[in-house]
Scaffold this motif. Structure first.
Motif, PDB file in Angstrom:
ATOM      1  N   VAL A  26       0.849  -1.191   0.000  1.00 16.03           N
ATOM      2  CA  VAL A  26       0.000   0.000   0.000  1.00 16.03           C
ATOM      3  C   VAL A  26       0.886   1.243   0.000  1.00 16.03           C
ATOM      4  O   VAL A  26       1.817   1.344   0.797  1.00 16.03           O
ATOM      5  CB  VAL A  26      -0.925   0.026   1.239  1.00 16.03           C
ATOM      6  CG1 VAL A  26      -1.664   1.364   1.340  1.00 16.03           C
ATOM      7  CG2 VAL A  26      -1.925  -1.128   1.206  1.00 16.03           C
ATOM      8  N   LEU A  27       0.597   2.151  -0.927  1.00 13.10           N
ATOM      9  CA  LEU A  27       1.259   3.446  -0.944  1.00 13.10           C
ATOM     10  C   LEU A  27       0.234   4.469  -0.478  1.00 13.10           C
ATOM     11  O   LEU A  27      -0.763   4.720  -1.161  1.00 13.10           O
ATOM     12  CB  LEU A  27       1.744   3.766  -2.371  1.00 13.10           C
ATOM     13  CG  LEU A  27       2.406   5.134  -2.562  1.00 13.10           C
ATOM     14  CD1 LEU A  27       3.645   5.282  -1.692  1.00 13.10           C
ATOM     15  CD2 LEU A  27       2.763   5.334  -4.037  1.00 13.10           C
ATOM     16  N   PHE A  28       0.481   4.995   0.693  1.00 17.63           N
ATOM     17  CA  PHE A  28      -0.495   5.858   1.376  1.00 17.63           C
ATOM     18  C   PHE A  28       0.052   7.282   1.371  1.00 17.63           C
ATOM     19  O   PHE A  28       0.864   7.661   2.205  1.00 17.63           O
ATOM     20  CB  PHE A  28      -0.681   5.313   2.791  1.00 17.63           C
ATOM     21  CG  PHE A  28      -1.518   6.168   3.714  1.00 17.63           C
ATOM     22  CD1 PHE A  28      -2.420   7.114   3.245  1.00 17.63           C
ATOM     23  CD2 PHE A  28      -1.421   5.985   5.086  1.00 17.63           C
ATOM     24  CE1 PHE A  28      -3.178   7.879   4.104  1.00 17.63           C
ATOM     25  CE2 PHE A  28      -2.176   6.749   5.967  1.00 17.63           C
ATOM     26  CZ  PHE A  28      -3.048   7.698   5.470  1.00 17.63           C
ATOM     27  N   ILE A  29      -0.399   8.048   0.366  1.00 20.43           N
ATOM     28  CA  ILE A  29       0.123   9.405   0.162  1.00 20.43           C
ATOM     29  C   ILE A  29      -0.780  10.415   0.860  1.00 20.43           C
ATOM     30  O   ILE A  29      -1.991  10.413   0.680  1.00 20.43           O
ATOM     31  CB  ILE A  29       0.166   9.756  -1.346  1.00 20.43           C
ATOM     32  CG1 ILE A  29       0.985   8.714  -2.117  1.00 20.43           C
ATOM     33  CG2 ILE A  29       0.726  11.164  -1.545  1.00 20.43           C
ATOM     34  CD1 ILE A  29       0.886   8.869  -3.637  1.00 20.43           C
ATOM     35  N   MET A  30      -0.176  11.254   1.664  1.00 18.87           N
ATOM     36  CA  MET A  30      -0.931  12.320   2.317  1.00 18.87           C
ATOM     37  C   MET A  30      -0.249  13.658   2.039  1.00 18.87           C
ATOM     38  O   MET A  30       0.972  13.764   2.124  1.00 18.87           O
ATOM     39  CB  MET A  30      -0.985  12.082   3.831  1.00 18.87           C
ATOM     40  CG  MET A  30      -1.878  13.069   4.578  1.00 18.87           C
ATOM     41  SD  MET A  30      -1.881  12.773   6.370  1.00 18.87           S
ATOM     42  CE  MET A  30      -3.121  11.511   6.480  1.00 18.87           C
ATOM     43  N   CYS A  31      -1.050  14.643   1.668  1.00 20.28           N
ATOM     44  CA  CYS A  31      -0.538  16.008   1.596  1.00 20.28           C
ATOM     45  C   CYS A  31      -0.902  16.714   2.883  1.00 20.28           C
ATOM     46  O   CYS A  31      -1.737  16.252   3.651  1.00 20.28           O
ATOM     47  CB  CYS A  31      -1.155  16.755   0.419  1.00 20.28           C
ATOM     48  SG  CYS A  31      -0.700  16.052  -1.166  1.00 20.28           S
TER      49      CYS A  31
END
Lengths: 545, 545
Positions: free
Chosen positions: A5-10
């Motif tokens: 899982v690639l969990f990208i948050m800005c």
């Protein structure tokens, strides 16, 4: 099932500052491409529109009331289970590359005899993440240094005691005089750092370095960008990519300041709200905000190309979201911390690579979702069963796979402004700075002790310009939502130490030999038989006492 | 300031089963003497009328909603601070002699890498107490043995695999056949154990042994009797001390069973409620219940004589209370678990030896108190400052010393019957078995999700025979109390990781060099000056960032 899982948050990215969300001038082609490959959830709310508590909710999968880290700098209780704990239990890793805003509960660790520098202590102190690279984005001189970025900058020849502040967070005059990136009068200038070494480029590089060497153990990589959060300074060419003509108009009305709710009035009195009334400030600041978003978008494109080239795109579930929005001057406010959509609603795109999700690709889903849904989504996507007695959100996998399960009727979000200047302007006591919001898809009701509530009707007033919190004709709606809020607060079960299955299988006292209120042996036998019939009907077996 | 604290708790002792509380036939001269030396609080409510959660609230000083150990056998979260932690921080000991009903959070300990058999692990597993002697009172064959009592009995020649069950919890026929003490048909028979070796005598002896060798470190000894809780079997002569003529009449009416609340109806369907409708059962059981109370009273007399002889009476603060009451057939109910006074209200006597308390000796105090007040009372009595960000109760010392501080307007208590047979009879789901009670001194309102509330008016109906939960003329009262309950649930602050003082002293972002939303340097200076003025006015200093 996704392998990784690639969990990208800005950080501080508004829900409406994306091309796919309808922004008329902002270019985010790579994020838009994610939306075409997955589902864009158009009604996702964070559990607190403030960095720290929002992230603690996301990482624990629990409401702020449950985990207790109510505001920035409030340590997360040592006993709180996090995404990392849940993933570790199924043999997966939770790895950090970027920001968490986590502050460790040192007193709690001391009480339990846990050395913060031991492996277990670091796991807890980092909110359950393995730190590949921690970069919280705010590292002023004298503050806590990032785990690696300053060393990296020094190795590239950016020599300073605090290279982050001296280069990434500074600009300069034409004759080389250093200017502070903290001050927004400089927001139109390029950062002193070349783009390739800026924070967004660096974090993306570090993420790719992690993935390249990650090995066989399944991972969830939390790529947590510190932008477009201030300091509002973008490296060239992003600093000049947008101009005042690209900035959408401010959303505010004079009427909002008449009979304003005292909490809103206090927030408007903060200098970071007032700045947007300075002529030209908003345009200068937002142009840079937009540049920083397009920069992130470019790096997401680079990252997707990397995943595709390494053959990992088809077994990586990708999440793209933010920790909260930014008022950007709307409603006479700056920053975040209150419950208008521009602050409490976030972008959420999920790309599930599994064939079961093919039917929903490129669709929008308007059901009410919460940031606490992400932890159970990740656990389930990686093959685990979300621990429902701890995780208060719901896995989104069924929605991604076209199912139509009974769904929640409202979302909840909470604030506590006791450490913000708002408290000073509102004249509130430290223990009376909370407000709780409930939104049912149409009405947004905000409750605080001892002051009138706030109410918006998002169907009649989508931009939330008319506060109906004191409107007599909406008394019934307020009562209904207050009731739902009370039910949420009263009927929720913080039974985190025992699962539902354990409770159901728990031996009845009589089964344990603890005989309560029987007259004689025949009554005991009758009760044991009734219990056995009940368990058989319910399909339960008993744990050994 | 008291040097030591003797914290006596009975198990399942009703508030009105004491001579000083007005019982017409029961003899408790030694407890009555405590009331004459101290203050008897006549409106003390436990935070749950069930052993486990009630005790966890008392030991943590926190509401059930806060500590989460909602029902018997629900482990107390590893991160919860207990009385022992608070006392240890001021150099005092919390020592257990008797029952706690504590169940350890093994999964939570495993997550933190804490070995349950290490000293720290034992501290946590025992709810923060040093175990001098743990005797939970319910040790059926195959269950957990008491820490020491069975060994003691064996050493006295009471040989059996489980001497507690074989002797203390058994009776016998005239020709020596063993009879189970679990079965109430035997309640009128003497226990197989001589009084001197019975549980109440043993625990008192063990308490005196502790005190005799305790040394210089200040201690709080929790002498936690397992009686008059069932098995209802008293050693001679207490088994025959009271007869049917001493038993007060049952309080119940036919009207109570008309339109009964479904939870009450379900509780009445339990065998331990129905037993009280069997002719003669109530008289036989209560006579023994009363004998067990007088036995405790005799041993408290012995203990007071011991303290006086050793010169410790004048510097020991003494608390006498219970963990909940017992319906004893009232309202067609047995056991406890609901909110009538006979279940949720407890006796509370506090003897403060300090001269400041001389003015209140022998008085009654009808102010609303809660079991969670005891932990802060003990901490303050021993010279500490109660940690108000963790402890949700209030120290009673000001009341004991004749002060009249602003006081609470209501008490709260909670139940969760998910592991009780009531759930089966009510047909409720495991996750929907909670009820929350608020009592304002007159009205008692009980809320549960999805069913009508319960309401009693204790002025008009002191015996709580008329449930006004659906009475149209009391809609306003219900709404008012529901609002107060919602406020309690929503506005409470589980900010356990940061004290009020820490929050107030927390550096503002600007003070930390994190400059949010300033245009230029002059604005920063203006804000720093405003902050300094504010801190000076509020008498605050800032922590170093």
């Amino acid at each position: 099932m996704a392998r990784n899982v690639l969990f990208i948050m800005c950080d501080q990215l508004r829900f409406d500052y994306l091309g796919c969300a309808g922004h008329p001038t902002l270019r985010t082609p790579n994020i838009d491409a994610l939306a075409r490959r997955g589902v864009r959830f158009t009604n996702c709310y964070v559990q607190s529109p403030i960095c720290g508590p929002s992230r603690m909710s996301t990482y624990t999968g629990r409401y702020v009331k449950s985990h207790g880290a109510r505001f920035n700098q409030c340590p997360l209780r040592v006993g709180e289970w996090t995404l990392g704990d849940h993933l570790n239990q199924i043999g997966a890793r939770a790895v950090l590359c970027g920001k968490t805003h986590m502050r460790a509960d040192i007193a709690g660790m001391e009480r339990l005899g846990i050395d913060p520098d031991s492996p277990k202590g670091r796991h807890i102190a980092e909110g359950g993440f393995e730190v590949w690279d921690r970069l919280d984005g705010l590292h002023p001189d004298g503050g806590k240094a990032p785990s690696h970025y300053n060393d990296y900058l020094r190795a590239q020849g950016f020599t300073a005691e605090n290279p982050w502040q001296a280069f990434a967070a500074s600009a300069e005059t034409q004759d080389g005089m250093r200017l502070s990136g903290w001050l927004n009068e400089n927001a139109h200038r390029p950062a002193r750092i070349p783009e390739a070494h800026s924070e967004t480029a660096y974090s993306t590089n570090r993420a790719m370095e992690f993935i390249a060497q990650a090995g066989e153990t399944p991972w969830c990589l939390h790529l947590s960008y510190i932008k477009p959060h201030w300091p509002l300074l973008a490296p060239a060419p992003y600093h000049a990519m947008y101009g005042p003509e690209d900035v959408i108009p401010v959303v505010r009305s004079e009427a909002e300041r008449q009979d304003a709710h005292p909490f809103h009035a206090a927030h408007r009195a903060n200098h970071y709200s007032r700045i947007y009334s300075r002529p030209g400030a908003r345009e200068r600041m937002i142009a840079t905000y937009m540049g920083l978003i397009t920069q992130i978008d470019d790096h997401i494109g680079r990252l997707m190309a990397f995943l595709e080239a390494s053959g990992q795109l088809q077994d990586t579930l990708i999440i793209f979201t933010s920790d909260h929005g930014d008022y950007l001057g709307d409603h006479w406010m700056g920053e975040k911390s209150f419950f208008h959509d521009v602050s409490a609603k976030v972008p959420l795109i999920v790309v599930d690579p599994s064939p079961e999700a093919d039917g929903t690709r490129g669709t929008e889903d308007a059901r009410l979702t919460e940031a606490i849904d992400l932890a159970p989504t990740i656990v389930e996507a990686m093959g685990g069963v979300p621990a429902a007695h701890i995780l208060e959100g719901r896995s989104l996998l069924p929605l991604l796979r076209g199912e139509d399960p009974p769904w929640r009727g409202h979302v909840i979000s909470e604030i506590d402004f006791s450490v913000e200047p708002t408290r000073r302007h509102a004249g509130r006591d430290v223990d009376h700075c909370t407000m709780t919001m409930i939104f049912d898809g149409r009405f947004k009701y905000c409750y605080a002790e001892g002051v009138r509530p706030i109410l918006f009707d998002l169907v009649e007033d989508p931009f939330e310009l008319r506060d109906l919190g004191a409107d007599p004709s909406h008394a019934e709606t307020r009562a209904r939502l207050h009731g739902a809020l009370a039910e949420w607060a009263l009927a929720r079960h913080p039974r985190t130490t025992m699962s539902r299955a354990e409770v159901e299988a728990d031996p009845d006292a009589t089964e344990s030999g603890i005989l309560i209120g029987f007259w004689d042996e025949s009554e005991v036998q009758a009760e044991l038989e009734a219990l056995a019939r009940h368990r058989a009907q319910a399909g339960q077996t008993t744990r050994k006492p």
